[in-house]
Write a protein that holds these residues in place. Structure first.
Motif, mmCIF file in Angstrom:
data_model
loop_
_atom_site.group_PDB
_atom_site.id
_atom_site.type_symbol
_atom_site.label_atom_id
_atom_site.label_comp_id
_atom_site.label_asym_id
_atom_site.label_seq_id
_atom_site.Cartn_x
_atom_site.Cartn_y
_atom_site.Cartn_z
ATOM 1 N N PRO A 24 38.856 29.194 23.129
ATOM 2 C CA PRO A 24 39.056 29.834 24.433
ATOM 3 C C PRO A 24 37.979 29.462 25.437
ATOM 4 C CG PRO A 24 38.521 31.470 22.745
ATOM 5 C CD PRO A 24 38.621 30.180 22.055
ATOM 6 N N VAL A 79 38.275 27.377 29.876
ATOM 7 C CA VAL A 79 37.895 27.985 31.137
ATOM 8 C C VAL A 79 36.661 27.398 31.795
ATOM 9 C CG1 VAL A 79 38.959 30.169 30.580
ATOM 10 C CG2 VAL A 79 36.605 29.764 29.937
ATOM 11 N N THR A 137 28.581 29.058 35.105
ATOM 12 C CA THR A 137 29.493 30.099 35.565
ATOM 13 C C THR A 137 29.627 31.230 34.544
ATOM 14 O OG1 THR A 137 31.367 28.956 34.603
ATOM 15 C CG2 THR A 137 30.916 28.528 36.913
ATOM 16 N N ARG A 138 29.341 30.954 33.304
ATOM 17 C CA ARG A 138 29.370 31.923 32.205
ATOM 18 C C ARG A 138 30.779 32.412 31.873
ATOM 19 N NH1 ARG A 138 25.808 33.221 35.779
ATOM 20 N NH2 ARG A 138 26.864 35.101 36.494
ATOM 21 N N TYR A 139 31.781 31.692 32.330
ATOM 22 C CA TYR A 139 33.149 32.094 31.995
ATOM 23 C C TYR A 139 33.387 31.883 30.504
ATOM 24 C CZ TYR A 139 38.101 32.816 33.320
ATOM 25 O OH TYR A 139 39.362 33.294 33.495
ATOM 26 N N SER A 181 31.379 32.316 28.064
ATOM 27 C CA SER A 181 30.880 33.462 27.299
ATOM 28 C C SER A 181 31.844 34.628 27.418
ATOM 29 C CB SER A 181 29.512 33.865 27.823
ATOM 30 O OG SER A 181 29.240 35.200 27.468
ATOM 31 N N ASN A 182 32.385 34.845 28.607
ATOM 32 C CA ASN A 182 33.333 35.939 28.776
ATOM 33 C C ASN A 182 34.530 35.765 27.880
ATOM 34 O OD1 ASN A 182 31.751 37.028 30.756
ATOM 35 N ND2 ASN A 182 32.937 36.205 32.450
ATOM 36 N N ASN A 183 34.938 34.516 27.689
ATOM 37 C CA ASN A 183 36.173 34.276 26.950
ATOM 38 C C ASN A 183 35.956 34.118 25.452
ATOM 39 O OD1 ASN A 183 38.862 34.318 27.507
ATOM 40 N ND2 ASN A 183 39.109 32.105 27.583
ATOM 41 N N PRO A 234 35.590 35.532 21.977
ATOM 42 C CA PRO A 234 35.789 36.851 21.365
ATOM 43 C C PRO A 234 34.609 37.302 20.523
ATOM 44 C CG PRO A 234 37.652 35.396 20.925
ATOM 45 C CD PRO A 234 36.567 34.560 21.505
ATOM 46 N N TRP A 235 33.785 36.370 20.055
ATOM 47 C CA TRP A 235 32.682 36.739 19.174
ATOM 48 C C TRP A 235 31.338 36.725 19.895
ATOM 49 C CZ3 TRP A 235 36.402 33.041 18.071
ATOM 50 C CH2 TRP A 235 37.392 33.470 17.190
ATOM 51 N N LYS A 236 31.355 36.403 21.173
ATOM 52 C CA LYS A 236 30.150 36.383 21.981
ATOM 53 C C LYS A 236 29.031 35.625 21.272
ATOM 54 C CE LYS A 236 31.672 38.598 25.560
ATOM 55 N NZ LYS A 236 33.084 38.226 25.431
ATOM 56 N N ARG A 274 27.922 32.779 22.449
ATOM 57 C CA ARG A 274 27.258 31.925 23.419
ATOM 58 C C ARG A 274 26.099 32.652 24.063
ATOM 59 N NH1 ARG A 274 29.549 27.683 25.899
ATOM 60 N NH2 ARG A 274 31.093 26.596 24.621
ATOM 61 N N TRP A 327 29.527 38.787 33.912
ATOM 62 C CA TRP A 327 29.957 38.905 35.308
ATOM 63 C C TRP A 327 29.916 40.368 35.658
ATOM 64 C CZ3 TRP A 327 35.204 35.796 35.552
ATOM 65 C CH2 TRP A 327 34.907 34.435 35.525
ATOM 66 N N LEU A 357 26.117 31.172 40.089
ATOM 67 C CA LEU A 357 26.001 30.083 39.130
ATOM 68 C C LEU A 357 24.587 30.012 38.595
ATOM 69 C CD1 LEU A 357 27.873 27.160 40.903
ATOM 70 C CD2 LEU A 357 28.733 28.677 39.145
ATOM 71 N N SER A 412 41.011 25.178 34.353
ATOM 72 C CA SER A 412 40.186 26.366 34.487
ATOM 73 C C SER A 412 40.500 27.107 35.777
ATOM 74 C CB SER A 412 38.712 25.977 34.486
ATOM 75 O OG SER A 412 37.929 27.050 34.920
ATOM 76 N N PHE A 448 36.202 42.369 21.893
ATOM 77 C CA PHE A 448 36.735 42.242 20.536
ATOM 78 C C PHE A 448 35.783 42.698 19.447
ATOM 79 C CE2 PHE A 448 40.678 40.230 21.390
ATOM 80 C CZ PHE A 448 40.499 39.421 22.486
ATOM 81 N N LEU A 449 34.560 42.136 19.477
ATOM 82 C CA LEU A 449 33.656 42.338 18.353
ATOM 83 C C LEU A 449 32.684 43.469 18.657
ATOM 84 C CD1 LEU A 449 33.168 41.059 15.624
ATOM 85 C CD2 LEU A 449 31.548 39.515 16.668
#
Lengths: 979, 471
Positions: free
Chosen positions: A816, A820, A844-846, A848-850, A852-854, A856, B90, B148, B172, B412-413
């Protein structure tokens, strides 16, 4: 396998003063043969002429300026080798075997050296204490070598001196003492297990017969020594061979995750646990006075107060018909069932007492092991490892008394930090101030060095020669990886040698001289080379001795006298405080609480509720007439009406990392109550003192994060893991599937084996140049560890079961995060790795947001240190050092993968299974992490993934992770119903 | 032809400018071509700048300086000065971005969409509404840029030929954002400017002094006011309106894709595009009123921005607010109906987790209080309408915050669950962006025709065939 080359290290020691950091050429003494090329710029001639000429010249010079950059290049000399040193290929590391003496006992290690500086510690596969893995402390000791706050100079009363002036002063000071046969001269060391150092000390005592040699370690096997004296009448060393132990009972021993020999114990324990394809598991009972990683692993766990553990041990001994032990009968239900289980496995069990438990518990354990027939099988007794075992508390008490009485004129303190950690009732510091001449020889300029007249910096074990012993007595020669960073450092061997014979020899000469006497071989040179090369001295393990315990268990503990109990234990990672300035260890989360940079006052949930304390409540703890201030931490599984505090924090002169971290427990620790006491009171304080934890939520929240079952459940339903997993069908995708031909890197993590020692976390940090962020940033949830071990509690909060889950990057095939990223900074490689391109990341850190196990981690600030010279030396040159604003994550140690691919390609062959070991895999004591190519079904990782227990975490998200887990099994005793 | 007659009929009826008894007239009684030009031009060219302008501009400038300082400190130290963390990577920045972009949508809707729908009442408010859009988009654009980690290489997100031969990842949503927002900005500026040309011509003609004449002269682009010019102008405006209208729906849809494309429960929801668009229009109209009501009061524009406008804006707000209320109901239902544990937990977390205050505040501010708009008295009175608009603006910001943070802080986790705490710099940057908006908008009010004189003239009966003498 690492290339163990032995060649140029000897050259370091030849001739005279070791200098500061040398270039490789200087190592070889070839500097005069180098060619120097000077590289400089030419200026541009300008001779005034017409305007046109002027303009053309200006244009030309501006163009050239554009080509060469804005500033004039500094003159740099580049020096290629004319005659390069043998076998040194820049960029290819070399590996040297040595031994790491950590916390009073050694572990064989192999250290990776990049162009002459050690960058990573691995285990020595041939060494019996390690089998290729390392403990957390062996990994982290690299940071002690490169500690910028280490002692650098010889200091006399606060001013720098040199070795010659010390020798001068010493000869003047020791002369009157020598005339008295050494009366008034005392030496204080830590526990001495180094044969050479022991011999040196004996030599000193021979020269000064009236001198005294004291030993003191604040933590350590005091109770074990006392117990051996009680039941054997002489000092005896005990260690365990758990590979054949069907039942293991821990009486307050955190033997899997920390402490002496934990690497070996964890390995043997998990080997036995996985026996018979996991159908023949061993069983672990843990009776303990706090919540530890070992306790979390138990099949059956009982939380008791410290004195209650001893009562339990007495009852268990009575149930096993050991001597005249008897107990109150409060634990009959447990004890009878455990006794039955133990007796059904005679000779294949082990009862392990905790190092900090009372001598009575140790004595009872020794007797029980003997009664169960474990001696010689799972419990091995040998002669002591220490050169001179003695009662260290008494030893320091006598020294303190002598000092306070003014009887000590010259005191030599070799290592240690007694000003910080001596029992409070000894008044060691006031005594020390009465000593006319005191010398502190240690790697750190610590609290004790502040109070002694002289301080001599000691080289780190990676910088100098020495020797040591490990768990089973196997001796190793310690060889240095780098010349001492600070030229004035002198090892303890050298200091003692100077006292005995002036001028003294180098450590190398001393160690060689000792072993050329001791080894008893004809061809000493070959023997020496082989021992240094192998990292251990063959056949030097202490032979097992046969001893029979008497049944002297001492008086039973007085029934819990008034008030709450306090238990003082050495911290899991800080130990007795010596690692306070090791920032890796400060930031390494405590296994059960995930706290960093602080110790806490642990209370059970019920007790905290009774006292009306919230978590992180700042309190003052009053114990007898002394008090300390700290924050409360509610620890599930902690016994009620008891509080545990960790030793090793609250230092005030350890360096930038350790100063002010946590609170100091030593001021409330007295010699009559080293580990426990009663009568604790609390007072709430208003000023908040938040504690930094890396895991705020330790509940699985009814999600199948760790899929688990009992052994019986597994036998009844072998497919339970797959049934719980909910993996979608493989063709559930709109896109055509990518065909992974060639290598397909994957990882399998065995949750039954993981013991939460977190050696993998430190190994990853060392290998991948991961930054330390400090307490404030950990509080802001920005810790940078790529690999973390999540600890979950389940069940009743007072009697929880704990589960450990290492979480590296899952390297998803349908990642995932890759979808992104707007700039394609994270892509997928053809061998299945999720690549992270630091240079391209705009932050942008997107991704990391996406995830699921974080998994990053983001560089919110410039977390990396770019200034401190010594820390630069530790960095692994094969891995980028990330700057501000980029994302980073676990890469399956891609640098190691590519290196192996290049080697294999050069040799035109396939990469063998096990040839690539990720950093985490390599140091894991239990081999819980297995990495390899899953496309080859003969590989270990492919076989593990084919097992029924194999599952992917959150497989229903259809990300197809390459990192999968083996479900955890516990082996419950069928006689215990829900205990 | 039946259509055009009906249109003229309708225009006559809606114009009704000369009927003093009709409170819902689009233009106030007594308005003529000359009074319109004089009224608007004098604000910029001749009348003294009212104290209101100075106070507001000063306040805005102060906040703008705070913004500059915040951004400088941010670039110097790093994104860590904000409260963001792992997992909540964010927070304020993206909240602000979505909030500002959403606000802009009302301007385009009024300018373009209502033009195509031939709603005459948009003629007077569309200029400052479109200005609001442009400045809101500018403020919005600050945030994806400065949030950023390495803002100085932001341009790598653009598909330009480069030595790295690297292209952005077109899959993206952030890249789609770039296209959406940049096209939105470009079209809005074009539309706004071209629509303003006749008025700039008026200013040029009425201005006294070389500098003013020159300034407006350049901007007027050679406008002569000939019928040929008018015809071209009308065509151009219609075309631009046609291009801009889809943007009303598409831009915020693309912005909502920032969330829906992610797999996070609470974000991965197909209702987001219409939900966000409705929310955008909701907050946009609120901002139109928050700007328009004071301007109307201070500059005496009651005859141009009449009770009719307030009523219509109020009705649109109510309609979009009701759609939002529907979404707030349907989301929990969908989560429950899906049976997905993660989705159900996210809904639970929204209502009862650490940031549940945001959820209940949103219900109060976006659903409960704006129901007052059902009442004519609220829709047509200045103070209640202004109050409700402020409430909606705040509510919409909190709603964006809620969507972003409550989905990230507990996903999730469980081991990565966390709490988000804003820092001083989060707030400074947000309020600073409001300052930037105020500064830009006040400059617009001071130097540009905030009511389109040409378009208001079209509403007057004199502009119709027959001169409006018919009833």
């Amino acid at each position: 396998m690492p290339n163990q080359d032995f060649i140029p290290i000897e050259a370091l020691t030849q001739g005279g003063e070791p200098k500061l950091w040398r270039t490789p050429e200087e190592f070889e003494g070839h500097s005069e043969e180098l060619e120097l090329e000077n590289y400089s710029e030419e200026g541009i001639e300008f001779s005034g002429a017409s305007r046109r000429r002027f303009l053309s010249l200006m244009a030309g010079s501006m163009a050239l300026a554009g080509l060469t950059g804005c500033t004039r290049q500094p003159e740099e000399t580049i020096m290629p080798y004319v005659n390069p040193p043998e076998n040194v290929i820049p960029g290819r590391p070399k590996y040297y075997a040595t031994a790491a003496p950590v916390n009073g006992i050694a572990e064989g290690v192999i250290v990776e050296s990049h162009t002459g500086r050690p960058t990573k510690v691995e285990g020595n596969p041939d060494h019996p204490a390690s089998f290729g893995a390392t403990s957390v402390h062996s990994q982290a000791c690299l940071m002690d070598l490169y500690d910028p706050d280490r002692g650098r100079e010889i200091i006399y009363l606060g001013l720098p001196r040199n070795w010659a002036s010390f020798q001068n002063a010493w000869s003047q000071v020791i002369a009157p003492v020598a005339s008295r046969q050494g009366a008034g001269f005392q030496i204080l060391t830590e526990t001495v297990i180094s044969p050479t150092l022991g011999a040196q000390l004996q030599a000193v005592l021979k020269k000064f017969p009236a001198a005294k040699w004291r030993q003191f370690d604040p933590a350590g096997p005091h109770s074990a020594r006392a117990a051996a004296q009680m039941v054997f009448g002489k000092p005896v060393h005990t260690y365990y061979k758990l590979a054949t132990a069907d039942i293991v009972v821990s009486l307050d021993a955190d033997f899997l995750a920390c402490g002496r020999g934990s690497t070996r114990y964890a390995r043997d324990f998990s080997t036995r646990r996985r026996q018979g394809d996991r159908l023949d598991m061993n069983r672990l009972y843990v009776i303990e006075s706090t919540m530890t990683a070992t306790g979390g692993k138990a099949d059956h766990r009982l939380a008791l107060r410290y004195t209650q553990v001893e009562e339990f041990a007495r009852e268990l001994a009575a149930a096993l018909s050991v001597g005249d032990a008897s107990g109150s009968g409060a634990y009959q239900s447990w004890v009878t069932r455990m006794a039955r289980d133990l007796q059904a496995h005679k000779g294949a069990s082990a009862i392990i007492p905790g190092e900090h438990q009372s001598p009575a518990v140790h004595a009872l354990a020794l007797a029980m092991n003997a009664a169960l027939g474990n001696n010689g099988k799972t419990v091995i007794h040998t002669n002591p490892l220490e050169v001179q075992p003695l009662d260290q508390i008494e030893s320091l008490r006598e020294l303190s008394r002598d000092m306070n009485d003014g009887k000590v004129d010259v005191l030599l303190i070799m290592g240690g930090n007694p000003v910080y950690n001596a029992p409070a009732d000894f008044h060691f510091t006031t005594g020390l101030e009465k000593v006319k001449t005191s010398v502190h020889c240690a790697t750190q300029f610590n609290e004790t060095s502040l109070k002694t007249t002289w301080h001599i910096p000691e080289p780190h074990f990676l910088e100098d020669w020495g020797d040591t012993r490990s768990l089973d007595g196997t001796a190793s020669i310690i060889q240095p990886l780098i010349a001492p960073l600070y030229g004035d450092s002198r090892s303890q061997l050298q200091v003692l040698d100077t006292i005995v014979q002036y001028p003294g020899r180098s450590s190398y000469e001393i160690v060689r001289a000792y072993w050329s006497n001791q080894s008893g071989v004809k061809d000493f040179e070959s023997w020496w080379r082989k021992s240094v090369h192998d990292g251990l001295i063959a056949d030097s393990a202490l032979p097992p001795i046969s001893v029979t315990p008497n049944n002297n268990f001492g008086a039973p503990p007085s029934s819990s006298s008034g008030g709450m109990e306090i238990v003082m234990r050495p911290d899991v990672y800080m130990y007795d405080g010596r690692y306070a300035n090791n920032m890796w260890l400060q930031e390494l989360p405590h296994p059960m609480t995930k706290l960093t940079w602080d110790n806490a006052i642990f209370l059970s949930p019920k007790t905290a509720k009774r006292l009306r304390f919230d978590n992180q409540q700042h309190v003052e703890l009053k114990y007898h007439d002394r008090s300390v201030r700290g924050s409360v931490w509610i620890l599930p599984g902690h016994p009620d009406e008891s509080t545990t505090v960790d030793l090793g924090y609250g230092r005030w002169h350890s360096g930038r990392a350790g100063n002010g971290a946590g609170f100091n427990v030593y001021p409330i620790r007295t010699s009559d109550a080293l580990w426990t006491g009663t009568g604790v009171e609390f007072r709430k304080l208003d000023k908040p003192n938040p504690l930094a934890t890396t895991q705020m939520n330790q509940s699985m929240e009814h999600r199948d994060v760790v899929i688990r079952n009992t052994l019986d459940g597994y036998k009844k339903n072998p497919n339970f893991a797959k049934q719980t997993e909910h993996a979608p069908p493989a063709n559930l995708t709109l896109y055509p599937q990518w065909n992974y031909t060639g290598y397909a890197w994957a990882m399998s993590i065995d949750l039954t084996a993981c013991v939460n020692c977190q050696a993998c976390v430190i190994a990853c940090q060392a290998e991948n140049n991961i930054a330390v962020v400090g307490k404030e940033q950990v509080l802001a949830r920005r810790a940078m560890h790529w690999l973390r071990i999540d600890t979950y509690y389940e069940g009743d909060i007072s009697y929880p079961t704990a589960y450990y889950c290492p979480v590296p990057c899952m390297q998803c095939e349908n990642a995932p995060c890759e979808l992104v990223c707007p700039v394609q900074a994270t892509n997928h490689s053809s061998d299945g790795l999720n690549d992270m391109v630091y240079n391209r990341c705009i932050g942008t850190r997107y991704c990391s947001n996406n995830c699921p196990w974080k998994v990053r981690r983001f560089n919110f600030f410039l977390f990396q240190d770019w200034k401190t010279e010594t820390w630069k030396m530790q960095r692994n040159p094969d891995v980028s050092v990330r700057s501000r604003g980029v994302m980073e994550k676990c890469t399956y140690c891609v640098q190691r993968i590519r290196e192996a691919e290049i080697t294999a390609a050069n040799e035109a062959r396939y990469i063998h299974d096990g040839e690539i070991q990720t950093a985490c895999m390599q140091v894991c004591p239990t081999q819980a992490i297995v990495f390899g190519d899953k496309n080859n079904s003969a590989n270990r990782v492919a076989k593990l993934k084919a097992e029924k227990l194999n599952y992917a975490m959150y497989a229903e998200l259809n990300t197809r992770p390459r990192t999968t887990y083996l479900a955890e099994l516990r082996n419950q005793n069928p006689e215990f119903q829900g205990a | 032809m039946p259509e055009s007659i009906a249109l003229e009929e309708r225009q006559r009826k809606t114009a009704r400018p000369l009927d003093p008894n009709n409170p819902l007239a689009v233009v106030g009684a007594g308005t003529t071509f000359e009074t319109v030009s004089e009224q608007i031009s004098s604000i910029v060219l001749t009348r003294k700048t009212p104290p209101f302008w100075w106070y507001t501009f000063g306040f805005g400038l102060f906040l703008f300086v705070v913004f500059i300082i915040s951004i400088t400190y941010l670039l110097a130290k790093g994104v860590g000065i904000w409260g963001i963390e792992i997992p909540v990577a964010w927070a304020f920045a993206i909240t602000n971005f979505v909030w500002w972009i959403g606000i802009g949508h009302a301007g385009t809707l009024i300018s373009a969409f209502l033009l195509l729908m031939r709603q005459g009442w948009r003629n007077s408010i569309n200029r400052f509404a479109e200005a609001m859009t442009i400045f809101a988009v500018m403020c919005a654009g600050m945030f994806p840029l400065f949030h950023l980690g390495r803002a100085w290489i932001f341009y790598w997100i653009l598909p330009y030929p480069n030595t790295m031969t690297a292209q952005p990842n077109f899959r993206s949503p952030l890249v789609w954002d770039v296209f959406a927002v940049s096209t939105y900005f470009t079209i809005s500026v074009l539309f706004w400017y071209i629509g303003m040309i006749p008025d700039l011509g008026t200013f040029r003609d009425r201005a006294v002094g070389r500098f003013k004449k020159g300034f407006y002269g350049v901007l007027a682009f050679g406008w002569r006011g000939s019928s040929h010019h008018w015809r071209l102008h009308q065509t151009a405006c219609l075309l631009l309106a046609g291009i801009a209208t889809p943007l009303v729906l598409s831009v915020h849809t693309v912005v909502s894709f920032d969330f829906t494309i992610a797999i996070l429960p609470g974000w991965h929801s197909t209702i987001f595009p219409p939900y966000f668009v409705a929310g955008a229009i909701y907050s946009g109209f609120a901002m139109v009123l928050v700007l328009g009501l004071p301007l109307r009061a201070v500059y005496g524009l009651h005859n141009l921005v009449t009770v009719r406008h307030l009523n219509n804006c109020g009705k649109l707000m109510l309609a979009t607010g009701l759609f939002l209320a529907y979404t707030y109901l349907i989301e929990p239902f969908t989560a429950w109906y899906s049976g997905n544990d993660f989705e159900m937990y996210t809904v639970h977390n929204r209502a009862f987790g650490p940031h549940s205050w945001s959820f209940w505040l949103v219900i109060l501010l976006n659903v409960v209080i704006p129901q007052a708009l059902w009442f004519y008295k609220v829709r047509t009175r200045v103070v209640p309408l202004f109050a409700v608009s402020i409430v909606v603006l705040v509510g919409m910001w909190v709603e964006r915050f809620m969507i972003i943070v409550t989905a990230l802080d507990r996903d999730f986790l469980p081991s990565s669950w966390s709490n988000f705490v804003a820092t001083f710099w989060d707030n400074a940057t947000f309020w600073g962006s409001i300052g930037m908006f105020i500064v830009l908008f006040m400059l617009f009010v001071r130097f540009f025709p905030m009511i389109p004189m040409a378009e208001v003239r079209e509403l007057l009966p004199f502009s119709k065939p027959g001169g409006g003498t018919e009833k």
